[in-house]
Design a protein around this motif. Sequence first.
Motif, short mmCIF file in Angstrom:
data_model
loop_
_atom_site.label_atom_id
_atom_site.label_comp_id
_atom_site.label_asym_id
_atom_site.label_seq_id
_atom_site.Cartn_x
_atom_site.Cartn_y
_atom_site.Cartn_z
N ALA A 88 0.72 -1.09 -0.06
CA ALA A 88 0.05 -0.06 -0.03
C ALA A 88 0.82 1.36 -0.10
N GLY A 89 1.78 1.24 0.63
CA GLY A 89 2.78 2.37 0.96
C GLY A 89 3.68 2.53 -0.49
N GLN A 90 3.84 1.42 -1.21
CA GLN A 90 4.64 1.58 -2.20
C GLN A 90 3.68 2.28 -3.39
N TYR A 91 2.47 1.68 -3.36
CA TYR A 91 1.30 2.09 -4.46
C TYR A 91 1.22 3.64 -4.27
N ALA A 92 1.16 3.91 -2.97
CA ALA A 92 0.98 5.58 -2.58
C ALA A 92 2.22 6.34 -3.14
N PHE A 93 3.30 5.76 -3.01
CA PHE A 93 4.34 6.43 -3.19
C PHE A 93 4.57 6.75 -4.75
N GLU A 129 3.56 13.92 2.62
CA GLU A 129 2.96 12.82 3.41
C GLU A 129 1.37 12.77 3.02
N LEU A 130 0.87 14.18 2.87
CA LEU A 130 -0.75 14.37 2.73
C LEU A 130 -1.04 13.60 1.51
N ASP A 131 -0.16 14.00 0.22
CA ASP A 131 -0.36 13.53 -0.91
C ASP A 131 -0.40 11.96 -1.21
N MET A 132 0.37 11.45 -0.42
CA MET A 132 0.62 9.80 0.02
C MET A 132 -0.69 9.39 0.69
N LEU A 133 -0.98 10.03 1.77
CA LEU A 133 -2.31 9.54 2.80
C LEU A 133 -3.59 9.61 1.59
N LYS A 134 -3.65 10.41 0.75
CA LYS A 134 -4.68 10.66 -0.15
C LYS A 134 -4.88 9.36 -1.08
N ASN A 185 4.68 4.88 6.77
CA ASN A 185 6.31 4.57 6.88
C ASN A 185 7.01 4.00 5.47
N GLU A 186 6.33 2.91 5.02
CA GLU A 186 6.85 2.55 3.55
C GLU A 186 6.95 3.51 2.54
N ALA A 187 6.24 4.41 2.42
CA ALA A 187 6.09 5.42 1.43
C ALA A 187 7.19 6.45 1.72
N LEU A 188 7.35 6.75 3.01
CA LEU A 188 8.12 7.62 3.60
C LEU A 188 9.70 7.04 3.31
#
Length: 178
Positions: A113-118, A133-138, A157-160
């Motif tokens: 999920a984090g990789q997809y958001a990133f 972070e807000l864009d990734m949270l969207k 955390n994974e996205a960051l």
Amino acid sequence: MSVTELQVIMLKKIATSEFTHLNGAEPACATDTQTWADAVIESNEDKGTFTSLMNAGLVKHSGYDTEKTVELSDQGFSVYMQVKGIQNYKTLLLAVNVINNGGHGIWTGSEIAGQYAFDEVKQLTNSTQLINELDMLKHLTILEIFGAIFDKFKAINEALRMKSQAITESSLVEFANE
């Protein structure tokens, strides 16, 4: 709440109908989405999709016979605003499937999920440094809307982590090119 691809298509069809008082322009609120029912419900599949949205409280209808209108509810408009920019449903649905099946290989569902958001945010910006972070949270919220179940804290955390790694790699390339 989880929505399907057909439901998102119907929400978009209602919101951007050329028969709204905005003539198909981007709506600013739910009441801007009122349109003629027969302009957006054209087949039995559309009727079933609309009924499922109505049962979920995402759309409303009023009137009788040839005077029937439909519009997004406030909750439906909120969902529309979150999903209106989705272009690649196949990638999104594949990600939801992998996440809900426990991940893939060494990656957990939350990490995917984090990789997809990133990756989604990275495609929308020219600079890794501008990713926030807000864009990734969207994008994590969009995964949830489509039924993905994951630990949001682990996913962000994974996205960051991926953002940090991308910045480090780009700095190393710049340093090597000097």
